[in-house]
Write a protein that holds these residues in place. Sequence first.
Motif, PDB file in Angstrom:
ATOM      1  N   ASP A 107      38.926  23.463  81.190  1.00  0.00           N
ATOM      2  CA  ASP A 107      40.356  23.655  80.947  1.00  0.00           C
ATOM      3  C   ASP A 107      40.578  24.568  79.742  1.00  0.00           C
ATOM      4  OD1 ASP A 107      40.581  21.877  83.008  1.00  0.00           O
ATOM      5  OD2 ASP A 107      41.273  20.193  81.783  1.00  0.00           O
ATOM      6  N   ARG A 108      41.503  25.514  79.878  1.00  0.00           N
ATOM      7  CA  ARG A 108      41.696  26.536  78.854  1.00  0.00           C
ATOM      8  C   ARG A 108      43.140  26.564  78.341  1.00  0.00           C
ATOM      9  NH1 ARG A 108      38.007  31.750  80.790  1.00  0.00           N
ATOM     10  NH2 ARG A 108      36.005  30.633  80.741  1.00  0.00           N
ATOM     11  N   LEU A 109      43.339  27.339  77.281  1.00  0.00           N
ATOM     12  CA  LEU A 109      44.630  27.396  76.589  1.00  0.00           C
ATOM     13  C   LEU A 109      45.021  28.854  76.341  1.00  0.00           C
ATOM     14  CD1 LEU A 109      46.902  25.939  74.855  1.00  0.00           C
ATOM     15  CD2 LEU A 109      45.287  26.077  72.936  1.00  0.00           C
ATOM     16  N   ALA A 110      46.269  29.213  76.633  1.00  0.00           N
ATOM     17  CA  ALA A 110      46.771  30.563  76.374  1.00  0.00           C
ATOM     18  C   ALA A 110      48.013  30.479  75.494  1.00  0.00           C
ATOM     19  CB  ALA A 110      47.096  31.279  77.683  1.00  0.00           C
ATOM     20  N   LEU A 111      48.016  31.264  74.419  1.00  0.00           N
ATOM     21  CA  LEU A 111      49.103  31.251  73.437  1.00  0.00           C
ATOM     22  C   LEU A 111      49.736  32.633  73.405  1.00  0.00           C
ATOM     23  CD1 LEU A 111      47.146  29.367  70.619  1.00  0.00           C
ATOM     24  CD2 LEU A 111      48.682  28.372  72.351  1.00  0.00           C
ATOM     25  N   LEU A 112      51.007  32.715  73.792  1.00  0.00           N
ATOM     26  CA  LEU A 112      51.696  33.991  73.947  1.00  0.00           C
ATOM     27  C   LEU A 112      52.805  34.133  72.907  1.00  0.00           C
ATOM     28  CD1 LEU A 112      52.124  33.786  77.840  1.00  0.00           C
ATOM     29  CD2 LEU A 112      50.110  34.508  76.548  1.00  0.00           C
ATOM     30  N   ALA A 113      52.711  35.169  72.084  1.00  0.00           N
ATOM     31  CA  ALA A 113      53.738  35.454  71.067  1.00  0.00           C
ATOM     32  C   ALA A 113      54.026  34.228  70.202  1.00  0.00           C
ATOM     33  CB  ALA A 113      55.015  35.964  71.733  1.00  0.00           C
ATOM     34  N   THR A 114      52.979  33.648  69.674  1.00  0.00           N
ATOM     35  CA  THR A 114      53.090  32.389  68.928  1.00  0.00           C
ATOM     36  C   THR A 114      53.677  32.623  67.537  1.00  0.00           C
ATOM     37  OG1 THR A 114      51.023  31.783  70.025  1.00  0.00           O
ATOM     38  CG2 THR A 114      51.824  30.315  68.299  1.00  0.00           C
ATOM     39  N   ARG A 189      55.723  24.411  63.663  1.00  0.00           N
ATOM     40  CA  ARG A 189      54.820  25.347  63.006  1.00  0.00           C
ATOM     41  C   ARG A 189      53.876  24.604  62.064  1.00  0.00           C
ATOM     42  NH1 ARG A 189      58.001  28.350  59.669  1.00  0.00           N
ATOM     43  NH2 ARG A 189      56.247  29.702  59.186  1.00  0.00           N
ATOM     44  N   VAL A 190      54.402  23.609  61.358  1.00  0.00           N
ATOM     45  CA  VAL A 190      53.558  22.801  60.467  1.00  0.00           C
ATOM     46  C   VAL A 190      52.530  22.017  61.285  1.00  0.00           C
ATOM     47  CG1 VAL A 190      53.557  20.863  58.843  1.00  0.00           C
ATOM     48  CG2 VAL A 190      55.323  22.630  58.679  1.00  0.00           C
ATOM     49  N   LYS A 191      52.983  21.422  62.391  1.00  0.00           N
ATOM     50  CA  LYS A 191      52.075  20.675  63.258  1.00  0.00           C
ATOM     51  C   LYS A 191      51.003  21.587  63.849  1.00  0.00           C
ATOM     52  CE  LYS A 191      55.499  17.200  64.776  1.00  0.00           C
ATOM     53  NZ  LYS A 191      54.768  15.962  64.403  1.00  0.00           N
ATOM     54  N   ALA A 192      51.401  22.810  64.225  1.00  0.00           N
ATOM     55  CA  ALA A 192      50.447  23.752  64.811  1.00  0.00           C
ATOM     56  C   ALA A 192      49.396  24.175  63.793  1.00  0.00           C
ATOM     57  CB  ALA A 192      51.198  24.976  65.345  1.00  0.00           C
ATOM     58  N   HIS A 193      49.817  24.406  62.564  1.00  0.00           N
ATOM     59  CA  HIS A 193      48.862  24.741  61.502  1.00  0.00           C
ATOM     60  C   HIS A 193      47.819  23.639  61.366  1.00  0.00           C
ATOM     61  CE1 HIS A 193      49.856  28.456  59.372  1.00  0.00           C
ATOM     62  NE2 HIS A 193      51.122  28.226  59.681  1.00  0.00           N
ATOM     63  N   ALA A 194      48.270  22.394  61.430  1.00  0.00           N
ATOM     64  CA  ALA A 194      47.346  21.265  61.279  1.00  0.00           C
ATOM     65  C   ALA A 194      46.443  21.107  62.492  1.00  0.00           C
ATOM     66  CB  ALA A 194      48.149  19.985  61.047  1.00  0.00           C
ATOM     67  N   ALA A 195      46.964  21.460  63.678  1.00  0.00           N
ATOM     68  CA  ALA A 195      46.219  21.224  64.913  1.00  0.00           C
ATOM     69  C   ALA A 195      45.200  22.302  65.212  1.00  0.00           C
ATOM     70  CB  ALA A 195      47.194  21.105  66.086  1.00  0.00           C
ATOM     71  N   MET A 196      45.464  23.533  64.817  1.00  0.00           N
ATOM     72  CA  MET A 196      44.659  24.653  65.307  1.00  0.00           C
ATOM     73  C   MET A 196      43.187  24.555  64.930  1.00  0.00           C
ATOM     74  SD  MET A 196      45.806  27.888  62.888  1.00  0.00           S
ATOM     75  CE  MET A 196      47.559  27.693  63.169  1.00  0.00           C
ATOM     76  N   HIS A 197      42.897  23.941  63.803  1.00  0.00           N
ATOM     77  CA  HIS A 197      41.506  23.858  63.358  1.00  0.00           C
ATOM     78  C   HIS A 197      40.699  22.842  64.176  1.00  0.00           C
ATOM     79  CE1 HIS A 197      42.323  26.428  59.903  1.00  0.00           C
ATOM     80  NE2 HIS A 197      43.443  25.751  59.738  1.00  0.00           N
ATOM     81  N   ALA A 198      41.406  21.998  64.935  1.00  0.00           N
ATOM     82  CA  ALA A 198      40.717  20.987  65.737  1.00  0.00           C
ATOM     83  C   ALA A 198      40.615  21.369  67.213  1.00  0.00           C
ATOM     84  CB  ALA A 198      41.426  19.636  65.599  1.00  0.00           C
ATOM     85  N   ILE A 199      41.169  22.507  67.595  1.00  0.00           N
ATOM     86  CA  ILE A 199      41.127  22.946  68.993  1.00  0.00           C
ATOM     87  C   ILE A 199      39.756  23.561  69.283  1.00  0.00           C
ATOM     88  CG2 ILE A 199      42.146  24.471  70.717  1.00  0.00           C
ATOM     89  CD1 ILE A 199      43.963  22.188  69.857  1.00  0.00           C
ATOM     90  N   THR A 200      39.098  23.065  70.325  1.00  0.00           N
ATOM     91  CA  THR A 200      37.752  23.542  70.652  1.00  0.00           C
ATOM     92  C   THR A 200      37.670  24.272  71.987  1.00  0.00           C
ATOM     93  OG1 THR A 200      37.178  21.411  71.659  1.00  0.00           O
ATOM     94  CG2 THR A 200      36.688  21.695  69.307  1.00  0.00           C
ATOM     95  N   CYS A 201      38.742  24.231  72.787  1.00  0.00           N
ATOM     96  CA  CYS A 201      38.675  24.864  74.107  1.00  0.00           C
ATOM     97  C   CYS A 201      38.780  26.387  73.980  1.00  0.00           C
ATOM     98  CB  CYS A 201      39.798  24.343  75.001  1.00  0.00           C
ATOM     99  SG  CYS A 201      41.456  24.723  74.410  1.00  0.00           S
ATOM    100  N   GLU A 202      38.379  27.077  75.032  1.00  0.00           N
ATOM    101  CA  GLU A 202      38.526  28.529  75.065  1.00  0.00           C
ATOM    102  C   GLU A 202      40.012  28.878  75.048  1.00  0.00           C
ATOM    103  OE1 GLU A 202      36.046  31.153  77.331  1.00  0.00           O
ATOM    104  OE2 GLU A 202      34.866  29.445  78.051  1.00  0.00           O
ATOM    105  N   THR A 203      40.364  29.837  74.206  1.00  0.00           N
ATOM    106  CA  THR A 203      41.777  30.144  73.973  1.00  0.00           C
ATOM    107  C   THR A 203      42.011  31.649  74.040  1.00  0.00           C
ATOM    108  OG1 THR A 203      41.932  28.223  72.488  1.00  0.00           O
ATOM    109  CG2 THR A 203      43.718  29.837  72.400  1.00  0.00           C
ATOM    110  N   LEU A 204      43.087  32.025  74.710  1.00  0.00           N
ATOM    111  CA  LEU A 204      43.514  33.421  74.769  1.00  0.00           C
ATOM    112  C   LEU A 204      44.789  33.570  73.944  1.00  0.00           C
ATOM    113  CD1 LEU A 204      43.283  36.301  76.015  1.00  0.00           C
ATOM    114  CD2 LEU A 204      44.739  35.456  77.883  1.00  0.00           C
TER     115      LEU A 204
END
Length: 274
Positions: A107-114, A189-204
């Motif tokens: 399962d993968r993750l795509a982030l567009l214009a974040t 945005r605050v939650k995303a800052h905290a979460a991004m370091h724990a994301i391990t899946c392939e991300t575009l």
Amino acid sequence: MTTPVPGSTAVLLIHGLGGTSYDLGVLQKALRNAGAVAHAPTLPGHGTRPEDLLTTHAEAWLDALTQTYNQLLTEHEIVHIAGMCMGALLALVLAHRVRHGVDRPQDRLALLATPIHIDGWSTPWYRELRHAVYRIPGMAARMRVEEDEPFGIKNPLLRRIIKAKLARGDSFHYPWVPLTCIREVDRLRVKAHAAMHAITCETLVIHAREDELTSLRSAETLQAALPRARTVVLENSYHMICVDNDRDQVAAELLGFFGFDPAAARRKGPAAAD
């Protein structure tokens, strides 16, 4: 108990603040042409009237998306997540909440214009003053943030169409949102800052160089924090990359990343009819 259909792929698509699935442009059609099941739910408080956002919080959006995501897991062998603008922040926080890609590495993750940073070239110099307004009781609920030129669109013809649709009050996107919702985006945005370091899946990560809302620094921040990220920089769009000049490239990149034939982004057929 429902058994996932072998070989089936679903993509949970998340729209932006004040928007609907129209924010996602050609993505739904391209994914369906390629053989995926595309789900683009309308977030709570959206698709009705802007006033309905006054009492809607980020937790309601996350709870609704979590429910949809868990349902997709029971039905499909592969489930990807893709989000646009605020939807990308929600996708990132959702991925952390549900441990996306941890137990199901396909399962993968795509982030567009974040909008990790709200610092694009059209944002006013006084943008940071909004944080002071948040602390004044009732003020954020009384203030409106109007949709205005260039509407996230570089293409002049598309921009005129969007302007006319907003003037008519078409339901594809709100003409304004209350400042309380910008506060919810800032919370995300605050939650995303905290979460991004724990994301391990392939991300575009896909971002326009000329994004007027959030500069390329947002993509650079994501690329540095996400261990398995790949970034694509677009050269001919503003913020609304799924509908602007580079929309076909966005769709092709997303399809290829999710394991489909990128050519389906341009393929015509019943599923791609307007």
